[in-house]
Design a protein around this motif. Structure first.
Motif, PDB file in Angstrom:
ATOM      1  N   SER A  44       7.675   7.001 -23.817  1.00 30.61           N
ATOM      2  CA  SER A  44       6.273   7.379 -24.041  1.00 30.61           C
ATOM      3  C   SER A  44       5.938   8.735 -23.433  1.00 30.61           C
ATOM      4  N   ILE A  45       6.734   9.182 -22.445  1.00 24.47           N
ATOM      5  CA  ILE A  45       6.471  10.505 -21.860  1.00 24.47           C
ATOM      6  C   ILE A  45       7.463  11.559 -22.372  1.00 24.47           C
ATOM      7  N   GLY A  46       8.376  11.130 -23.256  1.00 29.07           N
ATOM      8  CA  GLY A  46       9.304  12.084 -23.865  1.00 29.07           C
ATOM      9  C   GLY A  46      10.690  12.100 -23.252  1.00 29.07           C
ATOM     10  N   ASN A  47      10.987  11.174 -22.348  1.00 30.37           N
ATOM     11  CA  ASN A  47      12.337  11.082 -21.771  1.00 30.37           C
ATOM     12  C   ASN A  47      13.238  10.211 -22.640  1.00 30.37           C
ATOM     13  N   SER A  94      13.473  -5.688 -17.347  1.00 32.48           N
ATOM     14  CA  SER A  94      12.951  -4.552 -16.589  1.00 32.48           C
ATOM     15  C   SER A  94      13.435  -3.216 -17.170  1.00 32.48           C
ATOM     16  N   ILE A  95      14.700  -3.167 -17.623  1.00 30.57           N
ATOM     17  CA  ILE A  95      15.222  -1.937 -18.231  1.00 30.57           C
ATOM     18  C   ILE A  95      14.500  -1.639 -19.547  1.00 30.57           C
ATOM     19  N   ASP A  96      14.205  -2.697 -20.327  1.00 31.58           N
ATOM     20  CA  ASP A  96      13.464  -2.508 -21.586  1.00 31.58           C
ATOM     21  C   ASP A  96      12.082  -1.906 -21.320  1.00 31.58           C
ATOM     22  N   LYS A  97      11.402  -2.441 -20.310  1.00 33.22           N
ATOM     23  CA  LYS A  97      10.070  -1.927 -19.958  1.00 33.22           C
ATOM     24  C   LYS A  97      10.165  -0.494 -19.457  1.00 33.22           C
ATOM     25  N   LEU A  98      11.159  -0.253 -18.613  1.00 32.50           N
ATOM     26  CA  LEU A  98      11.367   1.088 -18.055  1.00 32.50           C
ATOM     27  C   LEU A  98      11.617   2.105 -19.176  1.00 32.50           C
ATOM     28  N   ASN A  99      12.436   1.720 -20.140  1.00 34.08           N
ATOM     29  CA  ASN A  99      12.759   2.628 -21.250  1.00 34.08           C
ATOM     30  C   ASN A  99      11.552   2.896 -22.152  1.00 34.08           C
ATOM     31  N   ARG A 100      10.721   1.892 -22.341  1.00 32.58           N
ATOM     32  CA  ARG A 100       9.501   2.100 -23.145  1.00 32.58           C
ATOM     33  C   ARG A 100       8.584   3.120 -22.462  1.00 32.58           C
ATOM     34  N   VAL A 160       0.826  -1.210   0.000  1.00 34.92           N
ATOM     35  CA  VAL A 160       0.000   0.000   0.000  1.00 34.92           C
ATOM     36  C   VAL A 160       0.856   1.255   0.000  1.00 34.92           C
ATOM     37  N   GLU A 161       1.924   1.246   0.832  1.00 37.57           N
ATOM     38  CA  GLU A 161       2.759   2.439   0.973  1.00 37.57           C
ATOM     39  C   GLU A 161       3.837   2.528  -0.107  1.00 37.57           C
ATOM     40  N   ASN A 162       3.929   1.523  -0.961  1.00 40.28           N
ATOM     41  CA  ASN A 162       4.952   1.537  -2.010  1.00 40.28           C
ATOM     42  C   ASN A 162       4.329   1.151  -3.355  1.00 40.28           C
ATOM     43  N   MET A 163       3.368   1.970  -3.787  1.00 40.45           N
ATOM     44  CA  MET A 163       2.651   1.676  -5.021  1.00 40.45           C
ATOM     45  C   MET A 163       2.111   2.971  -5.615  1.00 40.45           C
ATOM     46  N   GLU A 164       2.338   3.170  -6.918  1.00 41.20           N
ATOM     47  CA  GLU A 164       1.811   4.348  -7.607  1.00 41.20           C
ATOM     48  C   GLU A 164       1.321   3.941  -8.996  1.00 41.20           C
ATOM     49  N   CYS A 165       0.316   4.656  -9.473  1.00 40.99           N
ATOM     50  CA  CYS A 165      -0.283   4.356 -10.777  1.00 40.99           C
ATOM     51  C   CYS A 165       0.227   5.368 -11.794  1.00 40.99           C
ATOM     52  N   HIS A 166       0.796   4.868 -12.887  1.00 37.97           N
ATOM     53  CA  HIS A 166       1.444   5.727 -13.886  1.00 37.97           C
ATOM     54  C   HIS A 166       0.657   5.763 -15.192  1.00 37.97           C
ATOM     55  N   HIS A 167       0.473   6.971 -15.740  1.00 34.74           N
ATOM     56  CA  HIS A 167      -0.140   7.144 -17.061  1.00 34.74           C
ATOM     57  C   HIS A 167       0.933   6.948 -18.138  1.00 34.74           C
ATOM     58  N   ILE A 168       0.758   5.956 -19.004  1.00 38.46           N
ATOM     59  CA  ILE A 168       1.739   5.688 -20.070  1.00 38.46           C
ATOM     60  C   ILE A 168       1.841   6.893 -21.013  1.00 38.46           C
ATOM     61  N   LYS A 169       0.697   7.370 -21.465  1.00 34.55           N
ATOM     62  CA  LYS A 169       0.657   8.625 -22.223  1.00 34.55           C
ATOM     63  C   LYS A 169       0.105   9.686 -21.286  1.00 34.55           C
TER      64      LYS A 169
END
Length: 620
Positions: free
Chosen positions: A612-615, A602-608, A548-557
């Motif tokens: 997607s957000i412009g980084n 995990s790095i491949d997923k992180l980079n995708r 619960v204390e270590n979870m966040e929801c991220h918008h891909i776009k």
């Protein structure tokens, strides 16, 4: 497991996560004991029930269909949970249904089936009522009705029909077709049937009465019937015909006897043997799926009497008329009987030279109408796959494969499905070859796991512009099993249903439900829960267990770039991963990389996600 069964099992999980299962269990148990229910509205308008209704409706593909007000699920998804609850609760106060949108969809026989589509808020109201009424009604429903009930499906109805014909040697079937069943349900009789089942909350009965009389667009106020397309309609249809189920059952298997028999299967068969040996009663069983049902009899004389008695009973008790053209008596030794897209008969096994009642076995095919309808739909899919645009081809192939897989999963209960599908394959093979220029498989071709597992050995597997298409003729008969009679409203049964299912932590899910992210839409908060369950409680990138204390929801776009709160645009990750997605400074990235154990995947997923957000990509 079929997609429909997966959805039915997920609904059970939803009931548990939203902490509404205990209420449903109590309602089911009390209904079994004959309890009268006069205060159901407090459950219906509860916060938990309304949020659960939203979740269940959202999963329904019909949720995107618009009512007369032009709104669908997306309109209420934008509301935050607190506002959504208030809107639906206010709707229940002095309830007045909006007009029902009338839509006509084509039937396989070329005719049109009328559907009634309530507005999305009226559908929410119906779903709230359904979740409370279903356990009460389930406790009173007959065990061999299979349509629109939890955990049950067409395969169970077909299996029961096979069993009665092959194991019980009941070779005379009365096929009964009710004329316009949904359009001719008697409102007054239905309300009385609900009352008899113990549903006596007058406020609720008044709401259901108003629903039944909701004005239909361009038609007017109905005096009878319940619209196909309404969420509550299938349950109400089962309430109507439940009386028929129990009447048929009372003529034979559940007929009162002086001697009391235990309810175990062995003693039940002892009762049946006793009835056969000591009475002249007509042996009869019913198998029903919604308004489609069959009566199984021992001989032609009994079938004739039962047929006439059933027609009279339906007319006198339920004001329903039987179609003379479509209703008939079938001798399964000579002719096929159609049921739910399958036609079946019995034939003698082996060459014994004389009839042996133990040697009659089921022979079944896909119905001619179903084959023709499948052929039409496949031609449509082939036409769509002729598109020259690559991105459209990928989607069109995916839809084709989904259709073929669903068709195989449905019809593989027919003993001769492989013969039927191979004939169909021969009829459309030239279209696939010449119109799509399909080629054979190469060693270098990659095939998705779900296709390779079932169809990988098929020599008929073809590729269209690099994408594999499932061979329609490659299917094998799968033996269907009788329904286990487990109930989703009995805790012990649910344990068996959930066995071997990998699931996320229920406590965390309940916390997420009870503590929505303030300022975010109902769609966002609900999808956040879906993602946690879909990812089995693990971070999308690192697969580390989420807390619960270590979870966040991220918008891909990002929303700032036109992104939305839809499921496919969100992932659930740990706080560190979320920081790594958004970090732009080299030292910040280096700092947070030390807090995870990065793998290539995990790095491949992180980079995708970063791209997607412009980084820029991270190099490790």
């Amino acid at each position: 497991m079929s997609k429909s069964n997966n959805l039915k099992r997920q609904k059970i999980r939803n009931n548990e996560y939203y902490d509404f299962q205990v209420i449903q269990d109590d309602l089911y148990s009390l209904s079994k004991k004959g309890k009268i229910f006069k205060k159901l509205m407090e459950y219906i308008i509860s916060d938990k029930n309304i949020l659960l209704a939203y979740r269940n409706i959202k999963k329904n593909k019909g949720s995107m269909t618009k009512g007369v007000d032009g709104k669908n699920i997306e309109n209420i998804a934008k509301l935050d949970p607190e506002t959504l609850i208030k809107v639906i609760r206010d709707k229940f106060r002095n309830y007045q249904p909006q007009k029902v949108r009338r839509v006509e969809i084509p039937k396989p026989n070329g005719k049109l089936r009328p559907l009634g589509i309530p507005t999305i808020t009226d559908r929410m109201v119906q779903q709230c009522i359904l979740q409370v009424l279903e356990p009460i009604c389930e406790a009173k429903f007959y065990k061999h009705s299979y349509g629109f009930r939890p955990l049950r499906g067409t395969s169970h109805a077909i299996s029961r029909a096979y069993h009665l014909a092959q194991k019980n040697n009941l070779h005379y079937v009365v096929d009964v077709d009710i004329k316009g069943f949904f359009d001719n349900i008697n409102h007054g009789k239905l309300i009385k049937q609900l009352w008899t089942l113990g549903i006596r909350d007058k406020a609720l009965i008044a709401i259901i009465s108003k629903m039944l009389k909701a004005e239909i667009e361009n038609i007017g106020m109905p005096s009878k019937g319940t619209p196909q397309g309404g969420i509550l309609s299938p349950l109400l249809a089962n309430v109507v015909l439940n009386e028929l189920d129990h009447w048929i059952s009372s003529q034979w298997e559940n007929i009162p006897t002086k001697k009391q028999y235990a309810l175990t299967r062995g003693h039940e068969s002892t009762k049946i043997r006793s009835l056969k040996n000591t009475t002249k009663l007509k042996e009869i069983y019913i198998v029903r799926y919604a308004d489609d049902f069959k009566l199984f009899c021992r001989n032609h004389q009994d079938a004739v009497k039962i047929f006439e008695a059933t027609k009279s009973w339906l007319n006198n008790r339920l004001s329903l008329e039987v179609s003379k053209e479509k209703s008939k008596i079938v001798n399964l030794k000579k002719n096929y009987s159609d049921f739910l897209g399958i036609k079946f008969k019995v034939h003698k096994k082996g060459n014994t030279g004389k009839e042996n009642i133990d040697k009659w076995v089921i022979k079944s095919h896909i119905c001619d109408k179903a084959i023709e309808n499948t052929k039409i739909k496949i031609k449509e899919h082939i036409k769509n796959m002729q598109s020259p645009e690559n991105n459209l081809i990928k989607r069109a192939v995916g839809l084709y494969n989904s259709f073929v897989l669903g068709t195989h999963n449905y019809f593989n209960c027919a003993t001769h499905c492989n013969i039927d599908m191979q004939k169909l394959s021969n009829q459309i093979r030239h279209r696939i070859k010449h119109r799509l220029r399909a080629r054979k498989r190469k060693k270098s071709d990659e095939i998705p796991k779900y296709i390779n597992k079932i169809y990988g050995k098929s020599l008929e597997l073809r590729f269209v512009k690099g994408y594999p298409i499932i061979p329609i003729g490659y299917v094998q008969h799968k033996q269907v099993s009788n329904f286990s009679q487990l109930s989703p409203f009995v805790p012990k049964d649910r344990e068996e249903i959930h066995d071997n299912q990998q699931v996320a932590d229920g406590k965390i899910i309940r916390y997420m439900i009870e503590n929505p992210i303030l300022g975010q839409s109902s769609e966002y908060n609900d999808n956040r829960i879906s993602l946690f369950m879909g990812q089995i409680g693990k971070c999308y990138v690192t697969k580390v267990g989420l807390e619960v204390e270590n979870m966040e929801c991220h918008h891909i776009k990002p929303k700032s770039k036109g992104g939305n709160d839809k499921y496919n645009n969100l992932v659930v990750v740990t706080k560190v991963v979320h920081k790594l997605i958004h970090a732009s400074k080299t030292d910040t990235i280096a700092k947070y990389l030390t807090e995870i154990t990065p793998s290539k995947e995990s790095i491949d997923k992180l980079n995708r996600l970063r791209l997607s957000i412009g980084n820029t990509e991270i190099c490790v």
